[in-house]
Design a protein around this motif. Structure first.
Motif, PDB file in Angstrom:
ATOM      1  N   LEU A 290       0.831  -1.207   0.000  1.00  0.00           N
ATOM      2  CA  LEU A 290       0.000   0.000   0.000  1.00  0.00           C
ATOM      3  C   LEU A 290       0.866   1.258   0.000  1.00  0.00           C
ATOM      4  O   LEU A 290       0.589   2.217  -0.746  1.00  0.00           O
ATOM      5  CB  LEU A 290      -0.930   0.007   1.218  1.00  0.00           C
ATOM      6  CG  LEU A 290      -1.987  -1.097   1.302  1.00  0.00           C
ATOM      7  CD1 LEU A 290      -2.910  -0.852   2.483  1.00  0.00           C
ATOM      8  CD2 LEU A 290      -2.797  -1.185   0.018  1.00  0.00           C
ATOM      9  N   LEU A 291       1.905   1.270   0.813  1.00  0.00           N
ATOM     10  CA  LEU A 291       2.781   2.438   0.890  1.00  0.00           C
ATOM     11  C   LEU A 291       3.501   2.676  -0.428  1.00  0.00           C
ATOM     12  O   LEU A 291       3.634   3.829  -0.874  1.00  0.00           O
ATOM     13  CB  LEU A 291       3.783   2.268   2.031  1.00  0.00           C
ATOM     14  CG  LEU A 291       3.213   2.351   3.448  1.00  0.00           C
ATOM     15  CD1 LEU A 291       4.269   1.959   4.480  1.00  0.00           C
ATOM     16  CD2 LEU A 291       2.681   3.765   3.731  1.00  0.00           C
TER      17      LEU A 291
ATOM     18  N   VAL B 263       4.236   5.963  -5.254  1.00  0.00           N
ATOM     19  CA  VAL B 263       4.414   6.075  -6.706  1.00  0.00           C
ATOM     20  C   VAL B 263       3.274   6.874  -7.327  1.00  0.00           C
ATOM     21  O   VAL B 263       3.503   7.771  -8.146  1.00  0.00           O
ATOM     22  CB  VAL B 263       4.506   4.675  -7.350  1.00  0.00           C
ATOM     23  CG1 VAL B 263       4.439   4.775  -8.872  1.00  0.00           C
ATOM     24  CG2 VAL B 263       5.792   3.983  -6.920  1.00  0.00           C
ATOM     25  N   ALA B 264       2.039   6.562  -6.939  1.00  0.00           N
ATOM     26  CA  ALA B 264       0.873   7.238  -7.518  1.00  0.00           C
ATOM     27  C   ALA B 264       0.919   8.742  -7.258  1.00  0.00           C
ATOM     28  O   ALA B 264       0.726   9.552  -8.167  1.00  0.00           O
ATOM     29  CB  ALA B 264      -0.413   6.640  -6.961  1.00  0.00           C
TER      30      ALA B 264
ATOM     31  N   LEU C 196       4.593  -1.547 -10.332  1.00  0.00           N
ATOM     32  CA  LEU C 196       4.670  -0.133  -9.968  1.00  0.00           C
ATOM     33  C   LEU C 196       4.751   0.756 -11.208  1.00  0.00           C
ATOM     34  O   LEU C 196       4.274   1.893 -11.194  1.00  0.00           O
ATOM     35  CB  LEU C 196       5.879   0.111  -9.061  1.00  0.00           C
ATOM     36  CG  LEU C 196       5.790  -0.533  -7.670  1.00  0.00           C
ATOM     37  CD1 LEU C 196       7.105  -0.363  -6.922  1.00  0.00           C
ATOM     38  CD2 LEU C 196       4.643   0.071  -6.865  1.00  0.00           C
ATOM     39  N   ALA C 197       5.339   0.224 -12.284  1.00  0.00           N
ATOM     40  CA  ALA C 197       5.390   0.972 -13.545  1.00  0.00           C
ATOM     41  C   ALA C 197       3.979   1.201 -14.077  1.00  0.00           C
ATOM     42  O   ALA C 197       3.686   2.264 -14.653  1.00  0.00           O
ATOM     43  CB  ALA C 197       6.230   0.228 -14.572  1.00  0.00           C
ATOM     44  N   GLY C 198       3.097   0.225 -13.883  1.00  0.00           N
ATOM     45  CA  GLY C 198       1.703   0.388 -14.293  1.00  0.00           C
ATOM     46  C   GLY C 198       1.015   1.479 -13.504  1.00  0.00           C
ATOM     47  O   GLY C 198       0.236   2.275 -14.054  1.00  0.00           O
ATOM     48  N   ILE C 199       1.315   1.552 -12.205  1.00  0.00           N
ATOM     49  CA  ILE C 199       0.751   2.603 -11.360  1.00  0.00           C
ATOM     50  C   ILE C 199       1.284   3.966 -11.782  1.00  0.00           C
ATOM     51  O   ILE C 199       0.546   4.954 -11.864  1.00  0.00           O
ATOM     52  CB  ILE C 199       1.078   2.326  -9.876  1.00  0.00           C
ATOM     53  CG1 ILE C 199       0.397   1.025  -9.432  1.00  0.00           C
ATOM     54  CG2 ILE C 199       0.645   3.489  -8.995  1.00  0.00           C
ATOM     55  CD1 ILE C 199       0.833   0.525  -8.080  1.00  0.00           C
ATOM     56  N   ALA C 200       2.575   4.019 -12.087  1.00  0.00           N
ATOM     57  CA  ALA C 200       3.181   5.270 -12.551  1.00  0.00           C
ATOM     58  C   ALA C 200       2.553   5.721 -13.866  1.00  0.00           C
ATOM     59  O   ALA C 200       2.268   6.911 -14.063  1.00  0.00           O
ATOM     60  CB  ALA C 200       4.693   5.086 -12.724  1.00  0.00           C
TER      61      ALA C 200
END
Length: 202
Positions: free
Chosen positions: A45-46, A51-52, A96-100
């Motif tokens: 979650l953190l 990243v978001a 995390l790249a998808g979230i970015a």
């Protein structure tokens, strides 16, 4: 009662109220995660939140500068928090790249896909749509990647009350409580009709 609500919701700007409510939901989710009550761990979650929010804010500053306009920091923070809530939490770098990507698309769309200063698309929905479409498209072609995709992970009974309270306060502040109640009533009736249609008891 209304006087008390007016004092609570009217003491700060609308943007700051939304930020405070979303942050509170995020903190409650983090506590539940630490207690093992969510499907995702605290570190996931953190990482997702960091990243978001970071990418959304950075993209907002960059695109606003390129467009020659003043960036709206509170709006960017709200979008970052919403991306955090609708993307699958993960610690995987590709995930995390998808979230970015979702945060960058959502933030950029506010400046690039706007008509007379108004968004053509919901920024968070558009941001979520892009990586989710990539994941589904690749999966359809037999290629599976670990990129994060759209998941409403807040949709758990333990977070229903905080989300409902936050929604009520925002709807009350904006004077659209009747619209929210109408939507909720129709959603419940539709969900019940679908459930009964699939054989569940009334």
């Amino acid at each position: 009662m209304t006087r008390w609500l007016d004092r609570i919701t009217g003491s700060i700007t609308m943007y700051r109220l939304v930020i405070a409510l979303l942050t509170a939901i995020g903190l409650i989710a983090l506590i539940l995660s630490a207690l093992g009550q969510l499907g995702y761990g605290p570190l996931e979650l953190l990482a997702c939140a960091a990243v978001a929010i970071a990418v959304t804010a950075a993209t907002s500053l960059l695109v606003a500068r390129l467009a020659g306009v003043t960036p709206h920091r509170d709006s960017a923070l709200i979008t970052g928090l919403l991306i955090f809530f609708v993307m699958q939490p993960t610690l995987d770098p590709i995930g995390l790249a998808g979230i970015a990507l979702a945060g960058a698309v959502a933030s950029a769309s506010k400046y690039l896909l706007a008509l007379r200063g108004r968004h053509i698309f919901n920024p968070t929905a558009l941001g979520t749509f892009v990586p989710t479409t990539i994941v589904l498209g690749l999966a359809g072609a037999g290629v599976f990647v670990g990129m994060s995709f759209g998941v409403w992970w807040l949709g758990t009974p333990l977070l229903s009350a905080p989300v409902a309270i936050a929604a009520f306060l925002v709807l009350y502040r904006t004077g659209r409580l009747s619209i929210g109640i109408t939507f909720a009533a129709l959603a419940v009736l539709f969900a019940a009709a679908v459930a009964v249609g699939h054989g569940q008891a009334v």
